[in-house]
Design a protein around this motif. Sequence first.
Motif, mmCIF file in Angstrom:
data_model
loop_
_atom_site.group_PDB
_atom_site.id
_atom_site.type_symbol
_atom_site.label_atom_id
_atom_site.label_comp_id
_atom_site.label_asym_id
_atom_site.label_seq_id
_atom_site.Cartn_x
_atom_site.Cartn_y
_atom_site.Cartn_z
ATOM 1 N N LEU A 269 13.841 -21.229 4.319
ATOM 2 C CA LEU A 269 14.399 -22.536 4.729
ATOM 3 C C LEU A 269 14.959 -23.430 3.677
ATOM 4 O O LEU A 269 14.069 -23.847 2.796
ATOM 5 N N SER A 270 16.239 -23.607 3.819
ATOM 6 C CA SER A 270 16.971 -24.428 2.790
ATOM 7 C C SER A 270 17.079 -25.962 3.319
ATOM 8 O O SER A 270 17.899 -25.893 4.506
ATOM 9 N N ILE A 271 16.599 -26.866 2.617
ATOM 10 C CA ILE A 271 16.702 -28.150 3.199
ATOM 11 C C ILE A 271 17.340 -28.939 2.418
ATOM 12 O O ILE A 271 17.469 -29.082 1.199
ATOM 13 N N ASP A 272 18.424 -29.803 2.952
ATOM 14 C CA ASP A 272 19.517 -30.621 2.412
ATOM 15 C C ASP A 272 18.949 -31.854 2.932
ATOM 16 O O ASP A 272 19.550 -32.302 4.276
ATOM 17 N N LEU B 56 20.073 -34.950 1.738
ATOM 18 C CA LEU B 56 21.327 -35.780 1.829
ATOM 19 C C LEU B 56 22.327 -35.734 2.832
ATOM 20 O O LEU B 56 22.577 -36.758 3.304
ATOM 21 N N GLU B 57 22.524 -34.596 3.367
ATOM 22 C CA GLU B 57 23.293 -34.573 4.520
ATOM 23 C C GLU B 57 22.439 -34.183 5.682
ATOM 24 O O GLU B 57 22.953 -33.972 6.933
ATOM 25 N N MET B 58 21.003 -34.307 5.724
ATOM 26 C CA MET B 58 20.479 -33.994 6.814
ATOM 27 C C MET B 58 20.578 -32.723 7.553
ATOM 28 O O MET B 58 20.793 -32.496 8.690
ATOM 29 N N GLU B 59 20.587 -31.603 6.739
ATOM 30 C CA GLU B 59 21.019 -30.210 7.346
ATOM 31 C C GLU B 59 19.830 -29.311 6.963
ATOM 32 O O GLU B 59 19.345 -29.196 5.756
ATOM 33 N N VAL B 60 19.604 -28.325 7.608
ATOM 34 C CA VAL B 60 18.430 -27.355 7.456
ATOM 35 C C VAL B 60 19.185 -25.973 7.684
ATOM 36 O O VAL B 60 19.678 -25.796 8.757
ATOM 37 N N HIS B 61 19.102 -24.999 6.849
ATOM 38 C CA HIS B 61 19.668 -23.699 7.051
ATOM 39 C C HIS B 61 18.481 -22.609 6.719
ATOM 40 O O HIS B 61 17.745 -22.774 6.008
ATOM 41 N N GLU B 62 18.860 -21.538 7.508
ATOM 42 C CA GLU B 62 17.843 -20.401 7.308
ATOM 43 C C GLU B 62 18.555 -19.172 6.918
ATOM 44 O O GLU B 62 19.808 -18.983 7.083
ATOM 45 N N ILE B 63 18.081 -18.736 5.414
ATOM 46 C CA ILE B 63 18.753 -17.705 4.936
ATOM 47 C C ILE B 63 17.776 -16.341 4.946
ATOM 48 O O ILE B 63 16.522 -16.525 4.623
ATOM 49 N N SER B 64 18.185 -15.157 5.274
ATOM 50 C CA SER B 64 17.611 -13.960 5.286
ATOM 51 C C SER B 64 17.441 -13.189 3.950
ATOM 52 O O SER B 64 18.587 -13.237 3.285
ATOM 53 N N TYR B 65 16.389 -12.692 3.693
ATOM 54 C CA TYR B 65 16.249 -11.973 2.720
ATOM 55 C C TYR B 65 15.781 -10.557 2.790
ATOM 56 O O TYR B 65 14.653 -10.495 2.963
ATOM 57 N N PRO B 66 16.567 -9.569 2.918
ATOM 58 C CA PRO B 66 16.105 -8.047 3.081
ATOM 59 C C PRO B 66 15.139 -7.609 2.003
ATOM 60 O O PRO B 66 15.376 -8.135 0.828
ATOM 61 N N LYS B 67 14.243 -6.746 2.144
ATOM 62 C CA LYS B 67 13.551 -6.429 1.071
ATOM 63 C C LYS B 67 14.166 -5.728 -0.056
ATOM 64 O O LYS B 67 15.232 -4.928 0.438
#
Length: 284
Positions: A258-261, A263-274
């Motif tokens: 879960l990536s949190i910004d 400043l812009e009040m944005e939250v992004h989810e980034i997947s990480y395969p094994k």
Amino acid sequence: MLKAVTFLKESTQAGMLSWSAQSQAVARFGLRYHEVEALALENGIFPARYQRNRNMISIEEQLKLFRSRVAVIGCGGLGGYVIEELARIGVGHIVAIDPDIFEEHNLNRQILSTPATLGKAKVEAAVDRVAEINPAVTVTPIKDYFCLANGSEQLAGAMVAVDALDSIPYRLELAEFCTVAGIPMVHGAIGGWYGHVATQLPGDTTVQSIYRHWVAGKGIEQQLGNPAFTPAVVASLEVAEACKILLGKGELLRDRKLSIDLLEMEVHEISYPKVPPVELVVAA
């Protein structure tokens, strides 16, 4: 103990045991607050300090939190808030690991730092703070660095390891150790307006994937600095993940970040395969 249990039951009102009654039990029966809380929860009595937990955490779950042991690696910006929140929600045993003392530049964001604690070991401040806000919680202070060589001793018995480090090499060592030791790890990192959180269970490689392009240096925090609010946000998310692991409920941030910004009040989810983990070797 039977007399103490009887006293606690007689002191209960609407299923709740007040702090005043807990203190009386400590004085009357020569018990520690930790022992009184254990007796209460084991006998179906909710300490009143947790009454706002009850609509989301049952008494059985509160007892499970009380019987849990969580290691917090790093007691600065992230770690101070993590320790504060774990103690307030009722996690019974916290291991606080950090080699450092408080310096003046910590005052802008580290909740355990005050002008009075400058020069004081961060782990000692953690012990004092928890004793002040929830004396039923036990804190084991370890004034030392975490590394692969001492991980077995420092994290012995831990059910969850919370990463509050500011060093990528140590984070990678913690991830490696937790995989080998079979300990779930909650990872958090901050820098300026930004932060991220991920949960790694034994066998996962999320943390290694996040830092797969890392070459050298401590991380982006050194360039961006840290305000007061970023560690509070990220630490709270880490505590939520840790509690979900301990209670076995909810969906974890597993194989994703879960990536949190802020400043812009944005939250992004980034997947990480094994990916195959990188083996770290401790120098002789």
